[in-house]
Scaffold this motif. Structure first.
Motif, PDB file in Angstrom:
ATOM      1  N   ILE A   1       0.834  -1.202   0.000  1.00 50.51           N
ATOM      2  CA  ILE A   1       0.000   0.000   0.000  1.00 50.51           C
ATOM      3  C   ILE A   1       0.869   1.253   0.000  1.00 50.51           C
ATOM      4  O   ILE A   1       0.518   2.262  -0.616  1.00 50.51           O
ATOM      5  CB  ILE A   1      -1.019   0.012   1.169  1.00 50.51           C
ATOM      6  CG1 ILE A   1      -2.040   1.135   0.948  1.00 50.51           C
ATOM      7  CG2 ILE A   1      -0.342   0.119   2.525  1.00 50.51           C
ATOM      8  CD1 ILE A   1      -3.257   1.079   1.843  1.00 50.51           C
ATOM      9  N   GLU A   2       2.021   1.194   0.637  1.00 49.91           N
ATOM     10  CA  GLU A   2       2.906   2.365   0.647  1.00 49.91           C
ATOM     11  C   GLU A   2       3.411   2.675  -0.763  1.00 49.91           C
ATOM     12  O   GLU A   2       3.475   3.834  -1.172  1.00 49.91           O
ATOM     13  CB  GLU A   2       4.071   2.149   1.615  1.00 49.91           C
ATOM     14  CG  GLU A   2       3.626   2.211   3.071  1.00 49.91           C
ATOM     15  CD  GLU A   2       4.749   1.943   4.062  1.00 49.91           C
ATOM     16  OE1 GLU A   2       5.934   1.995   3.660  1.00 49.91           O
ATOM     17  OE2 GLU A   2       4.438   1.686   5.232  1.00 49.91           O
ATOM     18  N   PHE A   3       3.748   1.628  -1.520  1.00 52.78           N
ATOM     19  CA  PHE A   3       4.168   1.819  -2.910  1.00 52.78           C
ATOM     20  C   PHE A   3       3.011   2.354  -3.750  1.00 52.78           C
ATOM     21  O   PHE A   3       3.171   3.301  -4.518  1.00 52.78           O
ATOM     22  CB  PHE A   3       4.685   0.502  -3.499  1.00 52.78           C
ATOM     23  CG  PHE A   3       4.990   0.580  -4.975  1.00 52.78           C
ATOM     24  CD1 PHE A   3       6.087   1.302  -5.425  1.00 52.78           C
ATOM     25  CD2 PHE A   3       4.184  -0.069  -5.899  1.00 52.78           C
ATOM     26  CE1 PHE A   3       6.376   1.379  -6.797  1.00 52.78           C
ATOM     27  CE2 PHE A   3       4.461   0.008  -7.264  1.00 52.78           C
ATOM     28  CZ  PHE A   3       5.559   0.731  -7.708  1.00 52.78           C
ATOM     29  N   TRP A   4       1.828   1.770  -3.578  1.00 50.15           N
ATOM     30  CA  TRP A   4       0.659   2.205  -4.350  1.00 50.15           C
ATOM     31  C   TRP A   4       0.367   3.684  -4.077  1.00 50.15           C
ATOM     32  O   TRP A   4       0.136   4.460  -5.014  1.00 50.15           O
ATOM     33  CB  TRP A   4      -0.558   1.329  -3.995  1.00 50.15           C
ATOM     34  CG  TRP A   4      -1.740   1.628  -4.855  1.00 50.15           C
ATOM     35  CD1 TRP A   4      -2.030   1.075  -6.079  1.00 50.15           C
ATOM     36  CD2 TRP A   4      -2.802   2.543  -4.587  1.00 50.15           C
ATOM     37  NE1 TRP A   4      -3.196   1.605  -6.576  1.00 50.15           N
ATOM     38  CE2 TRP A   4      -3.688   2.504  -5.681  1.00 50.15           C
ATOM     39  CE3 TRP A   4      -3.091   3.398  -3.532  1.00 50.15           C
ATOM     40  CZ2 TRP A   4      -4.844   3.291  -5.746  1.00 50.15           C
ATOM     41  CZ3 TRP A   4      -4.241   4.185  -3.588  1.00 50.15           C
ATOM     42  CH2 TRP A   4      -5.100   4.132  -4.689  1.00 50.15           C
ATOM     43  N   LEU A   5       0.409   4.088  -2.809  1.00 46.51           N
ATOM     44  CA  LEU A   5       0.154   5.493  -2.448  1.00 46.51           C
ATOM     45  C   LEU A   5       1.261   6.404  -2.988  1.00 46.51           C
ATOM     46  O   LEU A   5       0.979   7.519  -3.445  1.00 46.51           O
ATOM     47  CB  LEU A   5       0.036   5.640  -0.926  1.00 46.51           C
ATOM     48  CG  LEU A   5      -1.238   5.033  -0.312  1.00 46.51           C
ATOM     49  CD1 LEU A   5      -1.119   4.974   1.210  1.00 46.51           C
ATOM     50  CD2 LEU A   5      -2.479   5.813  -0.720  1.00 46.51           C
ATOM     51  N   ALA A   6       2.500   5.931  -2.940  1.00 47.87           N
ATOM     52  CA  ALA A   6       3.612   6.725  -3.480  1.00 47.87           C
ATOM     53  C   ALA A   6       3.425   6.952  -4.982  1.00 47.87           C
ATOM     54  O   ALA A   6       3.690   8.047  -5.498  1.00 47.87           O
ATOM     55  CB  ALA A   6       4.940   6.025  -3.207  1.00 47.87           C
ATOM     56  N   CYS A   7       2.935   5.935  -5.683  1.00 45.67           N
ATOM     57  CA  CYS A   7       2.672   6.062  -7.126  1.00 45.67           C
ATOM     58  C   CYS A   7       1.536   7.038  -7.399  1.00 45.67           C
ATOM     59  O   CYS A   7       1.600   7.837  -8.347  1.00 45.67           O
ATOM     60  CB  CYS A   7       2.345   4.697  -7.737  1.00 45.67           C
ATOM     61  SG  CYS A   7       3.749   3.567  -7.778  1.00 45.67           S
TER      62      CYS A   7
ATOM     63  N   PHE B   1       5.765   4.357 -13.347  1.00 42.66           N
ATOM     64  CA  PHE B   1       5.531   3.260 -12.398  1.00 42.66           C
ATOM     65  C   PHE B   1       4.169   2.578 -12.601  1.00 42.66           C
ATOM     66  O   PHE B   1       3.787   1.738 -11.793  1.00 42.66           O
ATOM     67  CB  PHE B   1       5.642   3.773 -10.955  1.00 42.66           C
ATOM     68  CG  PHE B   1       7.028   4.263 -10.615  1.00 42.66           C
ATOM     69  CD1 PHE B   1       8.037   3.365 -10.285  1.00 42.66           C
ATOM     70  CD2 PHE B   1       7.318   5.612 -10.640  1.00 42.66           C
ATOM     71  CE1 PHE B   1       9.319   3.811  -9.984  1.00 42.66           C
ATOM     72  CE2 PHE B   1       8.596   6.071 -10.340  1.00 42.66           C
ATOM     73  CZ  PHE B   1       9.596   5.172 -10.016  1.00 42.66           C
ATOM     74  N   ASP B   2       3.470   2.934 -13.675  1.00 39.72           N
ATOM     75  CA  ASP B   2       2.101   2.427 -13.869  1.00 39.72           C
ATOM     76  C   ASP B   2       2.011   0.901 -13.883  1.00 39.72           C
ATOM     77  O   ASP B   2       1.135   0.318 -13.247  1.00 39.72           O
ATOM     78  CB  ASP B   2       1.483   2.984 -15.157  1.00 39.72           C
ATOM     79  CG  ASP B   2       1.031   4.434 -15.003  1.00 39.72           C
ATOM     80  OD1 ASP B   2       1.252   5.024 -13.912  1.00 39.72           O
ATOM     81  OD2 ASP B   2       0.467   4.980 -15.965  1.00 39.72           O
ATOM     82  N   GLU B   3       2.910   0.244 -14.622  1.00 46.45           N
ATOM     83  CA  GLU B   3       2.847  -1.221 -14.729  1.00 46.45           C
ATOM     84  C   GLU B   3       3.127  -1.892 -13.385  1.00 46.45           C
ATOM     85  O   GLU B   3       2.430  -2.828 -12.993  1.00 46.45           O
ATOM     86  CB  GLU B   3       3.822  -1.724 -15.798  1.00 46.45           C
ATOM     87  CG  GLU B   3       3.376  -1.439 -17.223  1.00 46.45           C
ATOM     88  CD  GLU B   3       2.013  -2.051 -17.547  1.00 46.45           C
ATOM     89  OE1 GLU B   3       1.816  -3.262 -17.298  1.00 46.45           O
ATOM     90  OE2 GLU B   3       1.138  -1.322 -18.043  1.00 46.45           O
ATOM     91  N   ALA B   4       4.143  -1.409 -12.696  1.00 46.20           N
ATOM     92  CA  ALA B   4       4.471  -1.978 -11.377  1.00 46.20           C
ATOM     93  C   ALA B   4       3.342  -1.714 -10.388  1.00 46.20           C
ATOM     94  O   ALA B   4       2.979  -2.592  -9.593  1.00 46.20           O
ATOM     95  CB  ALA B   4       5.780  -1.387 -10.863  1.00 46.20           C
TER      96      ALA B   4
END
Length: 199
Positions: free
Chosen positions: A102-108, A161-164
């Motif tokens: 979730i931290e990565f998703w929010l960072a994106c 970072f869309d794909e990741a």
């Protein structure tokens, strides 16, 4: 931050500073069954006015409703669209040692809103924190995607970072999210809100 509604009795069971320590993640290895208590502690720390500012009989002050919490069960998208939902889901992921998702998703999500002249710095930070092979909060993506994301991060655009991000979203949607909906933390929160609504 929206308020949360718990009865006075539940809130008095919490013991201040120690609970805040748990909530801030200073004590990392907690067992799953104690997560519900930790969630209450976290909510109390995040919303210090909860006990004094919200009275059981005053439903106008209840900012988090049972209806909103029920909506979280309709899709991961609806859960993540809610600030409160993000917080509760993040605490659940911490209990499973997978909060990097979730931290990565929010960072994106934040990255997509970044002004063009700040993209390079943010892309580098996201790559170092989540993507590179020895990242502290390494996300679970395959080698090819890691390499492709690394190349995109070197010459960043708003979609680098869309794909990741999509891969991590699908991972949460298929794996963590169904467990979250069956978890004591979610069910207890929903039950508490429904009980208080019916009073």
């Amino acid at each position: 931050m929206p308020g949360f509604f718990f009865s006075h009795n539940n809130m008095t069971e919490l013991n201040g500073k120690e609970d805040c320590k748990l909530a801030e993640g200073k004590v990392h290895k907690k067992k799953q069954k104690s997560f519900g208590a930790d969630l209450k502690s976290y909510l109390k720390c995040m919303v210090p006015h909860i006990e004094s500012g919200i009275k059981a009989s005053n439903s106008r002050n209840v900012m988090l409703s049972a209806e909103e919490v029920i909506q979280w069960s309709q899709s991961l998208e609806k859960l993540l669209a809610s600030q409160s939902g993000q917080g509760v889901f993040r605490e659940f992921l911490k209990s499973e040692f997978s909060e990097e998702n979730i931290e990565f998703w929010l960072a994106c999500e934040d990255y997509k809103k970044t002004k063009s002249d700040h993209l390079h710095g943010k892309a580098e930070k996201i790559y170092e924190e989540f993507v590179q092979s020895d990242a502290i909060k390494q996300i679970n993506i395959d080698y090819q995607m890691r390499e492709a994301t690394a190349k995109k991060a070197q010459d960043p655009t708003h979609s680098s970072f869309d794909e990741a991000q999509k891969t991590v979203y699908i991972l949460m949607e298929r794996d963590s999210y169904p467990r979250f909906l069956k978890s004591k933390s979610y069910l207890n929160l929903l039950n508490q809100l429904q009980t208080n609504t019916s009073k």
